[in-house]
Scaffold this active site. Structure first.
Site, PDB file in Angstrom:
ATOM      1  N   GLY A  74       0.765  -1.245   0.460  1.00 16.35           N
ATOM      2  CA  GLY A  74      -0.051   0.355  -0.220  1.00 16.35           C
ATOM      3  C   GLY A  74       1.009   1.145  -0.057  1.00 16.35           C
ATOM      4  O   GLY A  74       1.941   1.305  -0.362  1.00 16.35           O
ATOM      5  N   SER A  75       0.464   2.226   0.855  1.00 18.01           N
ATOM      6  CA  SER A  75       0.998   3.954   0.375  1.00 18.01           C
ATOM      7  C   SER A  75       2.341   3.671   0.870  1.00 18.01           C
ATOM      8  O   SER A  75       3.124   4.875   1.241  1.00 18.01           O
ATOM      9  CB  SER A  75       0.013   4.763   1.237  1.00 18.01           C
ATOM     10  OG  SER A  75      -1.448   4.762   0.168  1.00 18.01           O
ATOM     11  N   VAL A  76       2.640   2.732   1.815  1.00 20.30           N
ATOM     12  CA  VAL A  76       4.289   2.980   2.580  1.00 20.30           C
ATOM     13  C   VAL A  76       4.787   2.353   1.098  1.00 20.30           C
ATOM     14  O   VAL A  76       6.190   2.777   1.533  1.00 20.30           O
ATOM     15  CB  VAL A  76       4.203   2.154   3.817  1.00 20.30           C
ATOM     16  CG1 VAL A  76       3.872   2.364   4.909  1.00 20.30           C
ATOM     17  CG2 VAL A  76       4.003  -0.045   2.960  1.00 20.30           C
ATOM     18  N   PHE A  77       4.701   2.089   0.252  1.00 24.51           N
ATOM     19  CA  PHE A  77       5.468   2.075  -0.828  1.00 24.51           C
ATOM     20  C   PHE A  77       5.819   3.214  -1.237  1.00 24.51           C
ATOM     21  O   PHE A  77       6.700   3.893  -2.461  1.00 24.51           O
ATOM     22  CB  PHE A  77       4.951   0.934  -2.203  1.00 24.51           C
ATOM     23  CG  PHE A  77       5.894   0.632  -2.993  1.00 24.51           C
ATOM     24  CD1 PHE A  77       6.876  -0.567  -2.254  1.00 24.51           C
ATOM     25  CD2 PHE A  77       6.148   1.535  -4.795  1.00 24.51           C
ATOM     26  CE1 PHE A  77       7.537  -0.268  -3.151  1.00 24.51           C
ATOM     27  CE2 PHE A  77       6.517   0.749  -5.639  1.00 24.51           C
ATOM     28  CZ  PHE A  77       8.118   0.184  -4.910  1.00 24.51           C
ATOM     29  N   LYS A  78       5.026   4.234  -1.294  1.00 21.44           N
ATOM     30  CA  LYS A  78       5.261   5.561  -2.231  1.00 21.44           C
ATOM     31  C   LYS A  78       6.237   6.501  -2.048  1.00 21.44           C
ATOM     32  O   LYS A  78       7.256   7.070  -1.862  1.00 21.44           O
ATOM     33  CB  LYS A  78       4.559   6.728  -1.056  1.00 21.44           C
ATOM     34  CG  LYS A  78       3.089   6.205  -2.193  1.00 21.44           C
ATOM     35  CD  LYS A  78       1.881   6.859  -1.914  1.00 21.44           C
ATOM     36  CE  LYS A  78       0.459   6.564  -2.262  1.00 21.44           C
ATOM     37  NZ  LYS A  78      -0.853   6.507  -1.537  1.00 21.44           N
TER      38      LYS A  78
END
Lengths: 485, 463
Positions: free
Chosen positions: A218-222
């Site tokens: 999810g967004s931690v990959f941003k």
């Protein structure tokens, strides 16, 4: 009749030669493989006849140790803290073999490692009973307890790392199990315990922190996408980038919406910093397409994706798919599609940024000690890669601190300490509630701990789960346990 | 052959024998002390009495030799003593592991059998002044041999133990008559072949380079083959079957010097075993265990071969040390699997020594056959020596996967009285024949004396 007697004696010679060869093959050539057979009862009893080395916390408190036992097996393996360290120690069962560190470091613990050759010789010469070496771990008991307490009855995992060394400070996977139940010498009990664990649909034996089926980040990959974009100088933190409520994905009718179905800024534009603070999907989807699949994959690899680590537990490599068309690339840039990570990998991303871009190889064993605590081997921290430049690391740190101070990461704020962090809410696409993520490090100016938390299937919040609210407080508790030590 | 003219004073070498016997006893007693120190931490309480008893028996036997067979081979007695003693030590060691004390244990019984066997063997030497007298009993020996061989098939008398019907029960004692039958049949084969060898070796016609015997001369080999098959089929004793037939073919070959007998024998053997393999599940099972003792199916059927192999592997080169391994994990550790038990505790070097001892024993038998002057003596000593060689090969080859495992006893070492008695009788017969072989022929009747076969072992190598 003497000629046939001489010929017959040659036959006899051949028969005896065959026996000499056969015994040599068994007792010399095949001996190591025969001894290593899992069904070799003699080897098993040998292993149980020596005092196996202990597994120790930094304060020399044992979390796995061998106690003398009555009966055919001379030593019983016991785990004083039971489930808390189960996924680190694993178990040592005469019915089921070993798992965890008991398996990964078996040669050291049992004393058969080549690295212990000189110790064995000196044991032999001094007439001491041969014993295995003990392992002193890097774990921080307070951080471990805080992580386990934070997860509570929710499924998920927590990993904390010292960013400067790679030392793993906490490794918790829920549900846990009691390794004592498998180590018992009562084989009926051991079988019953193992059957129950195997029948449990929540799969308590899987160490979710480093293995299992892995998670969509999810967004931690941003953070990875932002790192790629900054490193390639595609953007700076203040560049205005497109950020509509919904992004049209090329080559497909399916769009990429924002979490709150709204644009991330006026004129459907925003800065990279703000996009990260509020975790703007459309901005990062656009950024992913702008960066390109290969640079994104290369940046992930620098953070450790694809690496087969042994800490010494075997870590399943995290992955970014090899073939990505533009819609898949946009989805991957926000940690969806088929990007799969371990919580350890996410903690490594934070740790690298915290440590001025230098990613240290994670490890669990600080030193190998002998029976009288003499040090046989001391771990030297090792650099795994330069994930980003110090400048990019500084920029990312600034943006992540601001994410915690003013953005989605507020639940992880610690008074008086600058915390850098990022939330993630990973949709599963199978009707199940999302996984809640949080990764952070602190203090931002002199990092002591980097942490990653994942709570599976929305934990106790179900569909309402969001990374910040569900996983943030757990990350905060773990960081506090380390910093206020 | 050295044909020097100077007189060689024939040497009896009895002193060598005495020293070697004492040496063998010393090794056996130290091994026993080793076992008790390792397992109990104290010296064996009966060390003096049992050690003294063994000393009396062995030295007594040696004195019988001095008196009644002074030119007998000097190595047979010490070699047999050492092998017998190492067997006793291992049986005692397994007694201790099984919680049996020294009086109720198997070792005590085996010790009694050892004493009885030595006395019987000495008696055979005493009574039988000339081995040629056995020739008078050619057909008695045949009848006795066949009867003993087939005795376990008699209902009520025979006992089936672990799938083989090769025991007979006499009260509380079990006896394997096949072991004694082996000697009777060897005597019969030797006597019979010495009478018929001319016909069996000369008549026949040539076929593809081989001189094949006439059809009517095939009778004996066919009979031996049928008896072996009967043993295989009805007693389910693969080992004895192989032993008898192999023994007969070897003796037939030595008697006739005709390779064609070996070809015929091997053909019959191959045909017999192949048919037996097709027909009998227990033979198929043995072959399966031989080919892959570790497969799931093999382990389910019988894990003793696998466990024996793992035991030998755990011994490695030097062994765990006597009393320090776990030979009891393998079933039949003190009988069929006594060789792996020793392999585990005395290591590859130790079992090499044992194999060399067996080899030496057989070599002394073959040397006796070469040296003795009468055909019966040659055939008898060849038969006895080869039967020991073949038995060692069949049983040790079985536990080391050279050939499928069959149930034969390990000569001199396995737990079991009948086998011990039989093997010591073989020692007595070989000693008797070797006395004739090495004894200088008296210069009588104008026949020039022939030199005895000179011992090629360097004199300096012996004390």
């Amino acid at each position: 009749m003497n000629l046939p007697i001489i010929r017959l004696s040659r036959v006899v010679t051949a028969l005896f030669a065959a026996l000499l060869i056969a015994t040599t093959v068994i007792q010399f050539a095949q001996a190591p493989s025969l001894r290593a057979r899992p069904d070799n009862r003699r080897t098993l009893l040998d292993n149980y006849s020596r005092a196996r080395g202990a597994i120790l916390l930094p304060g020399d408190q044992a979390i796995a140790s061998s106690k003398p036992s009555a009966g055919e097996l001379a030593y019983l393996r016991s785990y004083p803290q039971g489930p808390l360290y189960s996924h680190v120690t694993g178990y040592y069962s005469f019915v089921y073999g070993a798992a965890g560190l008991e398996a990964a470091s078996d040669d050291l613990l049992s004393g058969s490692s080549d690295a212990l050759f000189y110790k064995r010789v000196s044991d032999l010469l001094s007439g001491k009973q041969a014993t295995g070496a003990s392992l002193q771990l890097t774990l921080n008991p307070k951080a471990q307890a805080a992580a386990s307490k934070g997860l509570g009855n929710q499924r998920g995992a927590v990993v904390a790392i010292n960013p400067k060394t790679g030392a793993i400070l906490a490794m918790v996977s829920h549900p846990e199990y009691d390794p004592n139940a498998l180590a018992t010498h009562d084989s009926n009990d051991a079988v019953a315990a193992m059957n129950a664990l195997n029948a449990d649909p929540t799969r308590p034996l899987v160490n979710r922190a480093i293995g299992g089926n892995l998670y969509p980040p999810g967004s931690v990959f941003k953070i990875v996408t932002a790192a790629a974009a900054l490193s390639n100088q595609t953007v700076t933190e203040t560049t205005q980038i497109p950020a509509p409520a919904r992004m049209d994905l090329p080559q497909t009718s399916v769009g990429l919406p924002n979490y709150d179905k709204a644009a991330c800024g006026p004129n459907e534009q925003t800065t990279l910093q703000h996009a990260l603070e509020i975790s703007c999907n459309t901005a990062f989807g656009w950024l992913g397409l702008k960066v390109g699949a290969d640079p994104l994959r290369a940046q992930a690899a620098k953070f450790g994706f694809g690496e087969s680590l042994r800490v010494p537990l075997r870590v399943t490599p995290s992955s970014v798919p090899a073939e990505l068309n533009p819609p898949q690339l946009a989805q991957s840039a926000i940690g969806q599609y088929d990007v799969r990570v371990t919580p350890l990998q996410v903690a490594m991303v934070s740790a690298a940024i915290a440590n001025r871009g230098v990613l240290m190889t994670p490890y669990l064993v600080e030193r190998v000690v002998g029976a009288n605590l003499d040090i046989l081997d001391q771990h030297t921290p090792q650099q795994l890669s330069q994930a980003v430049s110090p400048e990019v690391a500084a920029t990312l740190t600034r943006m992540l601190v601001s994410t915690v101070d003013t953005g989605t990461g507020k639940p992880a704020r610690i008074s008086g300490v600058a915390v850098a962090g990022k939330t993630g809410t990973a949709q599963q696409g199978n009707g199940l509630p999302p996984h809640a993520w949080f990764t952070a490090f602190a203090p931002a100016d002199d990092p002591q701990v980097a942490v990653a938390v994942v709570v599976e299937d929305g934990g106790n919040m179900g569909e309402e789960a969001a990374g910040g609210r569900l996983a943030g407080p757990i990350a905060k508790a773990v960081m506090e346990a380390v910093i206020t030590r | 052959m050295i044909t020097t003219v100077e007189t060689i004073t024939p040497r009896t070498r009895r002193n060598v024998e005495l020293v070697l016997c004492l040496f063998a006893l010393a090794i056996v007693l130290s091994a026993w002390v080793n076992v008790d120190l390792a397992l109990k931490g104290v010296l064996p309480a009966s060390l003096a009495t049992v050690g003294g008893g063994l000393l009396v028996l062995v030295v007594g036997f040696h004195l019988v030799l001095r008196w009644r067979a002074s030119f007998a081979d000097p190595l047979l007695l010490p070699v047999a003593t050492l092998l017998n003693g190492m067997g006793l030590v291992m049986i005692h060691r397994l007694d201790l592991a099984g919680g049996r004390d020294s009086l109720s244990g198997n070792a005590f019984r085996q010790l009694q059998w050892t004493g009885l066997s030595l006395v019987v063997a000495a008696g055979v030497l005493w009574m039988l002044r000339d081995h040629r007298r056995l020739q008078r009993y050619t057909y008695t020996a045949m009848a006795a041999g066949l009867a003993l061989l087939l005795l376990p098939l008699v209902p009520g008398l025979g006992k089936e133990i672990y799938g083989s019907r090769i025991w007979i029960g006499l009260g509380s004692y079990s006896f394997q008559p096949g072991e004694i039958a082996k000697i009777a049949l060897t005597v019969f084969f030797a006597a019979y072949l010495v009478q018929t060898r001319d016909v069996l070796s000369l008549a026949g016609r040539k076929f593809v380079g081989l001189t094949l015997p006439r059809a009517r001369d095939l009778g004996p080999i066919i009979l031996a083959w049928l008896v072996s098959l009967a043993v295989l089929v009805f007693e389910r004793d693969l080992g004895s079957s192989l032993l008898f037939f192999g023994l007969f073919v070897a003796m037939l070959y030595v008697a006739t010097e005709r390779i064609s007998w070996i070809a015929i024998g091997l053909t019959l053997f191959a045909a017999g075993t192949y048919v037996a393999y097709l027909l009998f599940p227990h033979v198929q099972r043995r072959v399966m265990l031989w080919l892959d003792p570790f497969s799931d199916e093999s382990i389910r059927q019988s894990d003793q071969l696998a466990k024996g192999l793992m035991g030998m592997a755990s011994g490695g080169l030097f062994g765990t040390g006597l009393g320090q391994g776990r030979p009891w994990i393998t079933s039949f550790a003190d009988s069929d699997f006594i060789f792996p038990s020793l392999g585990e505790e005395i290591g590859l070097f130790g079992v090499f020594a044992l194999l060399v001892l067996y080899g030496l024993f057989v070599e002394r038998g073959l040397r006796t056959a070469l040296g003795v002057r009468d055909g019966f003596g040659k055939l008898l000593s060849i038969g006895l020596a080869f039967s020991v060689a073949l038995q060692v090969f069949v049983v040790i080859g079985g536990v080391t996967r050279v050939i499928p495992l069959t149930g034969l006893t390990t000569p001199f070492m396995s737990l079991g009285g009948s086998a011990l008695l039989a093997n010591w009788t073989i020692v007595a017969l070989l000693l008797r024949i070797s006395d004739q072989a090495r004894r200088p022929v008296p210069e009588a009747d104008g026949i020039p004396a022939r030199l005895p076969l000179r011992d090629p072992a360097p004199a300096g190598g012996m004390p």
